[in-house]
Each structure stands twice: as structure tokens, then as C-alpha cells.
Design an enzyme around this catalytic site. Structure first.
Site, PDB file in Angstrom:
ATOM      1  N   SER A 291       0.923  -1.252  -0.006  1.00 31.60           N
ATOM      2  CA  SER A 291       0.233   0.015  -0.032  1.00 31.60           C
ATOM      3  C   SER A 291       0.616   1.315   0.152  1.00 31.60           C
ATOM      4  CB  SER A 291      -0.994  -0.108   1.307  1.00 31.60           C
ATOM      5  OG  SER A 291      -1.731  -1.106   1.437  1.00 31.60           O
ATOM      6  N   HIS A 379      -7.127   0.248   6.256  1.00 33.39           N
ATOM      7  CA  HIS A 379      -6.656  -1.114   6.347  1.00 33.39           C
ATOM      8  C   HIS A 379      -6.605  -1.453   7.999  1.00 33.39           C
ATOM      9  CE1 HIS A 379      -5.929  -2.316   2.160  1.00 33.39           C
ATOM     10  NE2 HIS A 379      -5.338  -1.129   2.228  1.00 33.39           N
TER      11      HIS A 379
END
Length: 439
Positions: A291, A379
Site C-alpha cells: 500500500s 486497512h
């Protein structure tokens, strides 16, 4: 003179259109209108599209004012019923109060939604509203009503997850190219590589928008946790065989409907994809992301002496400030220079270690706070663990500008998602030993 006449005629036309739209909205809410609501609602949808087609006219803004002022609850009625419920808190009083508190515009939106194309029209209407909210905070209640309804209608229980393949309709594939928001798809060859057997793409669809993806996630099936994005999106790379599929890397997630901003979709999609892949490929043992850290450089360039931050113990404060000073030295006191490739080439191991330390603090300590990194919050709140930081993981111009080339792995341990989510809600980020060791 002629231009003034034309402008006056346009204003008159917009005023007439707005009056007609208001009248039809009232008809749609009337008892008689309920019986013929699909026809009336279809007319309203056409009128809204006409107003939106000419944004400079201001007609759509006046319609939002109309929704906010004239389709809100009656304050006197709400007060009277609230007092009645306070005196006698019974079911009947509560039901009456609930009915009075609900804005009439919610029922208006429900009836518009029943018409063909109504769902898509309301999504477009909310997008137009979101774009105008910064200048018109008085419309927040209208936006909140739309978000409330769309969150119900787009509940993941109503959504269908589909795998997108190279054999999917061309229109759908074109939408992937258009909406990819994290790592740009460089034409059809690039897309085809991302849909090979060791690369997967899954999307959510809604029955009212059967051919339009709401959100999609791209996955790479690889031998181990990835520490750089370039190998995952290299369109000339050779596909791996199934015997090498040990780890699933979620490397991109993109929303296709900006009018659904704030509706929870991505968190459910990632979990459903992980469960699907685990059932299809039992050899997969690890599910994680690669990410971006989009807020890191903006935070770093605005940060002062880290020893003075509340709650930071002296030893950690000294370590963080030493790391910051080292980066100030290498950039000649301009930390934004870390976003330039020429400066990145000069960084040695000590500078990379300094970046990792500061990024670990930024993600592990600041993510739970308001304004924390948006990808980290997504997340971590979704139950992932902060697993590993990777220097020089994304050397694209965007990757350098956002995070000095760094990326992060968030680990999805399906057996501990609830635990990690609960800890994050309580203000604590669950970290691996590798990340904790940086602090």
C-alpha cells in the site's frame, strides 16, 4: 442588448424548470403521486439531468437549497412529539417521533429510486452535492440523508462479487482502465497482464447497476510478501505457475462511483476476496497488501521538533528528532526534496533507516487519530496488522511525492481480523515486531 435578452430568457427558463421540478417533487410525495410514482419519478430524473447539464446556471444549487429548506422536518412538530415521548416513553410515542424526525426528502429519494435509472441518478445527485458542500455547509443534512439511504441500498449483503477476466465485456475492461486510481494502467497490454492467472481482479456489482463496477481490487499471487510495486505491475513479466502461489498481495483498490464516497465497500470486498482465494487456492498462506502512504510527506514537511509531541517518551522523541535532523541535513533543510529522484539517489542506509523510523511513528502512533493517513486508517480499521515498511518500493513520481518512495504491507490474518480491528478502535495499532522495533 441581444445578449442581455438571451441571458434573461435563460434565467426565466431555469426558474420555470425549477418550479416545475419542485411541483413534481411534491406530487411524488402526495398520496395520489404514490400510485403513479414511477412516471413522475422518471420525469424528475430527466429534469435533474437537465439542471446538472448547465452547472453555471445555478439551478441545481437552488434545488439543493429547496431540499434543505422545504423538505426538512417541522421543528414545532418534532419538539411537541419529543416532549410527549419524554412524558410517556412508549412505543406509539417513539414511532410518532421517529416519523416526524425523518425529513420528507428521504421519502422523496426513496420514490425516485423506484424508477428506472433512479439509483444512478441519486448517486450522481450526491456527487454534485459533495462537490458543492465546502461552499454550502448548510446542505450537509441533505447529503447525510443521501448517505444514509445509499448505505442501506448498497449494503454488502445486496452486492455481487465477480471476478473480472480478459474475457469480460470490453465496456467493463475499459472502466477498469478509466477508474484505476492507485497504479495507472498503461493501455490494453498492461491490463491483459494484470488479468493473467497469477493476477486477479474482483469487483462488486449492484443489481440496479449490473454493468457498472462499484469498486474493484487487484491481486498478485506470488511466492512471498512483495517489497516493491514495479515487479507486480510490470506488463512484460512472465506469469508464475500455480505451484508458486503462496501469498496474495492486494496492491490496488479503486472506487468507480465517487457518489458512493463514505459507503463501506472496500473493506468487505477485500475480506470476501481473501476468503474466496483461500477456498480456491488452499496453498495460499499469506494475505497482505502493498500500500501507498499518501499522507506521509505532507506530515513530515510540516512537522517540528518531535521531542515535544504529547505522549512521546524522551528516548523515542530523541530518536525521532535525530532521524528528522539527518534528513534535514541530506536535503539541505528542505524535506520536500525527498520527493525528487536525484535526492533519492544520494540516500544511504542511514537515511533510509531514518525514513523508516519516522514512517513507523506516523503509521503506528498517528493513524488512529483524526487526520491520520487515510490508507492506513482504512486497512487498520478493517482488521489488518501493520506488518512491514519498504524503502524504495515505489519510485514513480507519485510514489516519491507522497512517501519518499516508501510503501507498507498490511497483513490480513483472517483468524485475527476482529482482534486487530478492536485494538484499532481503542486507539492502538497492532504492529509486527519488525515495525515495533523501529520505535
Amino acid at each position: 442588448m441581444l445578449a442581455e435578452i438571451r441571458a434573461a430568457a435563460r434565467r426565466l427558463g431555469h426558474d420555470q424548470a425549477l418550479r416545475r421540478l419542485s411541483f413534481d417533487c411534491r406530487r411524488l410525495l402526495s398520496e395520489r403521486g404514490e400510485a403513479s410514482s414511477p412516471v413522475i419519478a422518471s420525469g424528475i430524473i430527466e429534469q435533474l439531468a437537465s439542471l446538472a447539464a448547465d452547472p453555471r446556471s445555478g439551478a441545481l444549487d437552488r434545488f439543493f437549497n429547496h431540499l434543505a429548506q422545504d423538505f426538512s422536518p417541522d421543528p414545532d412538530e418534532v419538539l411537541a412529539l419529543a416532549q410527549a415521548y419524554a412524558r410517556q416513553p412508549q412505543a406509539a410515542e417513539l414511532i410518532a417521533l421517529g416519523n416526524a424526525v425523518e425529513p420528507p426528502r428521504q421519502e422523496l429519494f426513496r420514490r425516485i429510486n423506484r424508477a428506472p435509472g433512479g439509483t444512478a441518478a441519486l448517486i450522481r445527485l450526491r456527487l454534485a452535492l459533495i462537490e458543492r458542500l465546502p461552499s454550502h455547509p448548510e446542505w450537509r443534512a441533505v447529503e447525510s440523508d443521501l448517505l444514509h439511504l445509499l448505505s442501506s441500498w448498497f449494503n454488502p449483503g445486496f452486492l455481487e462479487m465477480r471476478q473480472v477476466s480478459w474475457n469480460s465485456p470490453a465496456q467493463l475492461l475499459e472502466q477498469l482502465i478509466h477508474h484505476e486510481a492507485v497504479h495507472e494502467i498503461d493501455g490494453w497490454d498492461d491490463l491483459r497482464r494484470r488479468l493473467q492467472p497469477d493476477r486477479r481482479c474482483f469487483a462488486f456489482f449492484h443489481p440496479q447497476l449490473p454493468d457498472e463496477p462499484l469498486i474493484f481490487v487487484e491481486v498478485a499471487l506470488v511466492p512471498e510478501i512483495a517489497d516493491a510495486i514495479a515487479p507486480l505491475i510490470n506488463k512484460k513479466s512472465t506469469p508464475l505457475g500455480p505451484d508458486q502461489f503462496k501469498t496474495a498481495i492486494f496492491y490496488s483498490i479503486s472506487n468507480c462511483q465517487p457518489g458512493l464516497r463514505g459507503v463501506s465497500l472496500g473493506n468487505f470486498l477485500i475480506k470476501r476476496v481473501a476468503e474466496y482465494l483461500k477456498a480456491e487456492l488452499p496453498q495460499l498462506k499469506t494475505f497482505c497488501t502493498l500500500s501507498p502512504i499518501p499522507g506521509f510527506m505532507a506530515w513530515l514537511t510540516k512537522t517540528d521538533d518531535l521531542r515535544e509531541r504529547p505522549g512521546v517518551r524522551p528516548a523515542l522523541g530523541a530518536k525521532l528528532e535525530a532521524a528528522r535532523q539527518r534528513l534535514l541535513d541530506i536535503t539541505e533543510r528542505d524535506l520536500s526534496a525527498l520527493g525528487r529522484a536525484t535526492v533519492q539517489e544520494r540516500l544511504q542506509e542511514a537515511e533510509h533507516e531514518a525514513l523508516l523510523t519516522l514512517a513507523a511513528f506516523y503509521l503506528a502512533r498517528l493513524a488512529p487519530l483524526p487526520g491520520g493517513d487515510p490508507v492506513a486508517r482504512f486497512h487498520l480499521d478493517n482488521g489488518a496488522r501493520l506488518e512491514r515498511l519498504n524503502p524504495r518500493a515505489n519510485l514513480s513520481a507519485k510514489g516519491l511525492k507522497q512517501a519518499a518512495g516508501m510503501m507498507v504491507n498490511y497483513l490480513y490474518d483472517l483468524s485475527r481480523i476482529d482482534h486487530c480491528h478492536s485494538r484499532f478502535v481503542e486507539g492502538e495499532v497492532v504492529c509486527s515486531r519488525a515495525v515495533s522495533g523501529l520505535l
